[in-house]
Design a protein around this motif. Structure first.
Motif, PDB file in Angstrom:
ATOM      1  N   PRO A  39     -18.807  17.016  12.711  1.00 55.99           N
ATOM      2  CA  PRO A  39     -17.979  16.538  13.819  1.00 55.99           C
ATOM      3  C   PRO A  39     -16.593  16.115  13.335  1.00 55.99           C
ATOM      4  O   PRO A  39     -16.427  15.695  12.194  1.00 55.99           O
ATOM      5  CB  PRO A  39     -18.755  15.345  14.371  1.00 55.99           C
ATOM      6  N   VAL A  40     -15.603  16.247  14.227  1.00 51.70           N
ATOM      7  CA  VAL A  40     -14.232  15.830  13.944  1.00 51.70           C
ATOM      8  C   VAL A  40     -13.963  14.573  14.754  1.00 51.70           C
ATOM      9  O   VAL A  40     -14.103  14.567  15.971  1.00 51.70           O
ATOM     10  CB  VAL A  40     -13.215  16.931  14.318  1.00 51.70           C
ATOM     11  N   GLU A  41     -13.595  13.491  14.071  1.00 51.75           N
ATOM     12  CA  GLU A  41     -13.282  12.234  14.737  1.00 51.75           C
ATOM     13  C   GLU A  41     -11.790  11.981  14.617  1.00 51.75           C
ATOM     14  O   GLU A  41     -11.217  12.101  13.536  1.00 51.75           O
ATOM     15  CB  GLU A  41     -14.053  11.092  14.083  1.00 51.75           C
ATOM     16  N   MET A  42     -11.125  11.646  15.744  1.00 55.57           N
ATOM     17  CA  MET A  42      -9.680  11.418  15.747  1.00 55.57           C
ATOM     18  C   MET A  42      -9.368  10.078  16.382  1.00 55.57           C
ATOM     19  O   MET A  42      -9.917   9.750  17.434  1.00 55.57           O
ATOM     20  CB  MET A  42      -8.977  12.534  16.520  1.00 55.57           C
ATOM     21  N   THR A  43      -8.464   9.309  15.739  1.00 52.54           N
ATOM     22  CA  THR A  43      -7.976   8.063  16.310  1.00 52.54           C
ATOM     23  C   THR A  43      -6.458   8.049  16.207  1.00 52.54           C
ATOM     24  O   THR A  43      -5.881   8.666  15.307  1.00 52.54           O
ATOM     25  CB  THR A  43      -8.548   6.824  15.586  1.00 52.54           C
ATOM     26  N   ILE A  64      -7.721  11.551  11.148  1.00 54.01           N
ATOM     27  CA  ILE A  64      -8.669  12.597  11.511  1.00 54.01           C
ATOM     28  C   ILE A  64      -9.692  12.696  10.392  1.00 54.01           C
ATOM     29  O   ILE A  64      -9.337  12.774   9.219  1.00 54.01           O
ATOM     30  CB  ILE A  64      -7.969  13.947  11.714  1.00 54.01           C
ATOM     31  N   ALA A  65     -10.974  12.682  10.745  1.00 55.19           N
ATOM     32  CA  ALA A  65     -12.041  12.738   9.746  1.00 55.19           C
ATOM     33  C   ALA A  65     -12.997  13.866  10.096  1.00 55.19           C
ATOM     34  O   ALA A  65     -13.357  14.062  11.256  1.00 55.19           O
ATOM     35  CB  ALA A  65     -12.786  11.409   9.705  1.00 55.19           C
ATOM     36  N   GLN A  66     -13.383  14.629   9.060  1.00 51.28           N
ATOM     37  CA  GLN A  66     -14.442  15.627   9.191  1.00 51.28           C
ATOM     38  C   GLN A  66     -15.189  15.661   7.865  1.00 51.28           C
ATOM     39  O   GLN A  66     -14.617  16.012   6.827  1.00 51.28           O
ATOM     40  CB  GLN A  66     -13.914  17.018   9.523  1.00 51.28           C
ATOM     41  N   ARG A  70     -10.438  13.092   5.033  1.00 53.15           N
ATOM     42  CA  ARG A  70      -9.675  12.202   5.911  1.00 53.15           C
ATOM     43  C   ARG A  70      -8.220  12.634   5.871  1.00 53.15           C
ATOM     44  O   ARG A  70      -7.621  12.729   4.801  1.00 53.15           O
ATOM     45  CB  ARG A  70      -9.756  10.744   5.441  1.00 53.15           C
ATOM     46  N   THR A  72      -4.382  11.742   7.468  1.00 56.37           N
ATOM     47  CA  THR A  72      -3.561  10.799   8.223  1.00 56.37           C
ATOM     48  C   THR A  72      -2.169  11.381   8.387  1.00 56.37           C
ATOM     49  O   THR A  72      -1.687  12.125   7.531  1.00 56.37           O
ATOM     50  CB  THR A  72      -3.469   9.428   7.516  1.00 56.37           C
TER      51      THR A  72
END
Length: 162
Positions: A39-43, A64-66, A70, A72
Protein backbone atom coordinates in the motif's frame (compact mmCIF):
# COMPACT_ATOMS: atom_id res chain seq x y z
CA UNK A 1 62.37 2.98 -14.15
CA UNK A 2 59.84 0.17 -13.62
CA UNK A 3 58.47 2.00 -10.61
CA UNK A 4 57.90 5.14 -12.70
CA UNK A 5 56.17 3.17 -15.49
CA UNK A 6 53.96 1.40 -12.95
CA UNK A 7 53.06 4.73 -11.33
CA UNK A 8 52.23 6.29 -14.72
CA UNK A 9 50.11 3.26 -15.68
CA UNK A 10 48.14 3.49 -12.43
CA UNK A 11 47.62 7.24 -12.87
CA UNK A 12 46.46 6.86 -16.48
CA UNK A 13 44.10 4.03 -15.50
CA UNK A 14 42.67 6.16 -12.69
CA UNK A 15 42.12 9.07 -15.08
CA UNK A 16 40.37 6.83 -17.62
CA UNK A 17 38.16 5.33 -14.89
CA UNK A 18 37.28 8.81 -13.62
CA UNK A 19 36.38 9.90 -17.16
CA UNK A 20 34.15 6.85 -17.67
CA UNK A 21 32.46 7.40 -14.30
CA UNK A 22 31.62 10.97 -15.23
CA UNK A 23 29.25 9.68 -17.89
CA UNK A 24 27.43 6.78 -16.21
CA UNK A 25 27.67 4.47 -13.20
CA UNK A 26 25.64 1.32 -12.54
CA UNK A 27 25.03 0.01 -9.04
CA UNK A 28 22.72 -2.16 -6.98
CA UNK A 29 20.38 -0.64 -4.39
CA UNK A 30 18.85 -3.54 -2.49
CA UNK A 31 17.09 -1.24 -0.03
CA UNK A 32 14.96 0.27 -2.80
CA UNK A 33 13.27 -3.02 -3.75
CA UNK A 34 9.59 -2.93 -2.81
CA UNK A 35 6.58 -5.09 -3.55
CA UNK A 36 4.24 -3.73 -6.23
CA UNK A 37 1.18 -4.53 -4.13
CA UNK A 38 2.44 -2.76 -1.00
CA UNK A 39 0.00 0.00 0.00
CA UNK A 40 0.98 3.63 -0.62
CA UNK A 41 0.36 6.01 2.29
CA UNK A 42 0.45 9.79 1.68
CA UNK A 43 0.28 12.68 4.14
CA UNK A 44 0.54 16.43 3.53
CA UNK A 45 -0.55 19.82 4.82
CA UNK A 46 -2.89 20.34 1.85
CA UNK A 47 -4.62 18.16 -0.75
CA UNK A 48 -6.17 19.52 -3.96
CA UNK A 49 -8.08 17.18 -6.29
CA UNK A 50 -8.69 18.11 -9.93
CA UNK A 51 -12.17 17.15 -11.11
CA UNK A 52 -11.18 17.61 -14.77
CA UNK A 53 -8.38 15.01 -14.91
CA UNK A 54 -8.73 13.24 -11.57
CA UNK A 55 -5.18 14.08 -10.47
CA UNK A 56 -4.34 15.03 -6.91
CA UNK A 57 -1.79 17.51 -5.62
CA UNK A 58 -0.26 17.12 -2.16
CA UNK A 59 1.45 20.25 -0.82
CA UNK A 60 3.57 21.02 2.23
CA UNK A 61 5.47 18.47 4.30
CA UNK A 62 4.53 15.64 1.94
CA UNK A 63 5.44 12.14 3.11
CA UNK A 64 4.84 9.13 0.88
CA UNK A 65 5.51 5.60 2.15
CA UNK A 66 5.44 2.25 0.35
CA UNK A 67 6.99 -0.74 2.06
CA UNK A 68 10.41 0.32 3.39
CA UNK A 69 10.62 3.37 1.09
CA UNK A 70 9.85 6.88 2.43
CA UNK A 71 9.76 9.89 0.09
CA UNK A 72 9.44 13.46 1.33
CA UNK A 73 8.99 16.63 -0.74
CA UNK A 74 7.30 20.02 -0.78
CA UNK A 75 4.94 19.14 -3.64
CA UNK A 76 3.74 15.84 -5.12
CA UNK A 77 1.31 15.45 -8.00
CA UNK A 78 -0.43 12.06 -8.26
CA UNK A 79 -1.72 10.71 -11.57
CA UNK A 80 -4.25 7.87 -11.35
CA UNK A 81 -5.00 4.99 -13.73
CA UNK A 82 -8.41 4.97 -15.43
CA UNK A 83 -9.18 1.66 -13.70
CA UNK A 84 -8.19 3.13 -10.33
CA UNK A 85 -4.93 2.98 -8.43
CA UNK A 86 -1.90 5.21 -8.71
CA UNK A 87 0.00 5.39 -11.99
CA UNK A 88 2.68 7.98 -11.21
CA UNK A 89 3.94 10.41 -8.56
CA UNK A 90 5.85 13.57 -9.52
CA UNK A 91 7.69 15.16 -6.59
CA UNK A 92 9.57 18.45 -6.36
CA UNK A 93 11.03 20.74 -3.75
CA UNK A 94 13.70 19.13 -1.63
CA UNK A 95 12.99 15.51 -2.53
CA UNK A 96 14.44 13.00 -0.07
CA UNK A 97 14.15 9.24 -0.41
CA UNK A 98 15.04 6.94 2.50
CA UNK A 99 15.20 3.17 3.00
CA UNK A 100 16.67 1.11 5.84
CA UNK A 101 20.13 1.09 4.20
CA UNK A 102 20.28 4.00 1.74
CA UNK A 103 19.13 7.57 1.27
CA UNK A 104 19.01 9.89 -1.74
CA UNK A 105 18.29 13.58 -2.30
CA UNK A 106 17.42 15.43 -5.51
CA UNK A 107 15.54 18.43 -6.87
CA UNK A 108 12.79 16.30 -8.46
CA UNK A 109 11.63 12.68 -8.59
CA UNK A 110 9.21 10.73 -10.73
CA UNK A 111 7.91 7.45 -9.33
CA UNK A 112 6.26 5.27 -12.01
CA UNK A 113 4.34 2.68 -9.98
CA UNK A 114 3.03 0.90 -13.08
CA UNK A 115 6.52 0.15 -14.44
CA UNK A 116 8.21 0.19 -11.00
CA UNK A 117 10.75 2.85 -11.97
CA UNK A 118 12.06 5.76 -9.91
CA UNK A 119 13.83 8.64 -11.65
CA UNK A 120 15.56 11.35 -9.61
CA UNK A 121 16.91 14.50 -11.29
CA UNK A 122 18.98 17.52 -10.30
CA UNK A 123 21.99 17.35 -8.00
CA UNK A 124 21.34 13.76 -6.91
CA UNK A 125 23.20 12.61 -3.80
CA UNK A 126 23.04 8.91 -2.89
CA UNK A 127 24.34 7.85 0.53
CA UNK A 128 25.19 4.22 1.31
CA UNK A 129 26.73 3.89 4.76
CA UNK A 130 29.88 6.07 4.82
CA UNK A 131 29.99 6.35 0.99
CA UNK A 132 28.34 8.89 -1.32
CA UNK A 133 27.69 9.07 -5.05
CA UNK A 134 26.74 12.38 -6.70
CA UNK A 135 25.27 12.77 -10.21
CA UNK A 136 22.86 14.76 -12.35
CA UNK A 137 20.32 11.91 -12.43
CA UNK A 138 19.58 8.45 -11.05
CA UNK A 139 17.19 5.83 -12.43
CA UNK A 140 16.22 2.89 -10.19
CA UNK A 141 14.42 -0.30 -11.23
CA UNK A 142 12.38 -1.03 -8.08
CA UNK A 143 11.83 -4.66 -9.11
CA UNK A 144 15.55 -5.50 -9.06
CA UNK A 145 17.21 -2.63 -7.18
CA UNK A 146 19.47 -1.94 -10.19
CA UNK A 147 20.34 1.73 -10.62
CA UNK A 148 22.10 3.90 -13.18
CA UNK A 149 23.57 7.29 -12.28
CA UNK A 150 24.43 9.67 -15.10
CA UNK A 151 26.00 13.06 -15.65
CA UNK A 152 29.01 14.31 -13.71
CA UNK A 153 29.11 11.17 -11.56
CA UNK A 154 31.39 11.58 -8.55
CA UNK A 155 32.05 8.90 -5.94
CA UNK A 156 33.27 9.60 -2.42
CA UNK A 157 34.41 6.43 -0.64
CA UNK A 158 35.16 6.32 3.07
CA UNK A 159 38.69 5.23 4.00
CA UNK A 160 37.46 3.95 7.38
CA UNK A 161 37.13 0.21 7.80
CA UNK A 162 34.62 -1.03 10.38
Amino acid sequence: MRHILLTLTVLLSSCLLAFTASAQTSLSLGGFITGPDAPVEMTADKLTVSQSDGSAQFEGNVIIAQGVIRLTASLVTVTYLEAGGIDRLNASGGVTLVTQTESAKAETAEYDLTNRQLMMRGEVVLIQGQNAILADSMNIDLASGAAVMEGKVRTVLSSESK
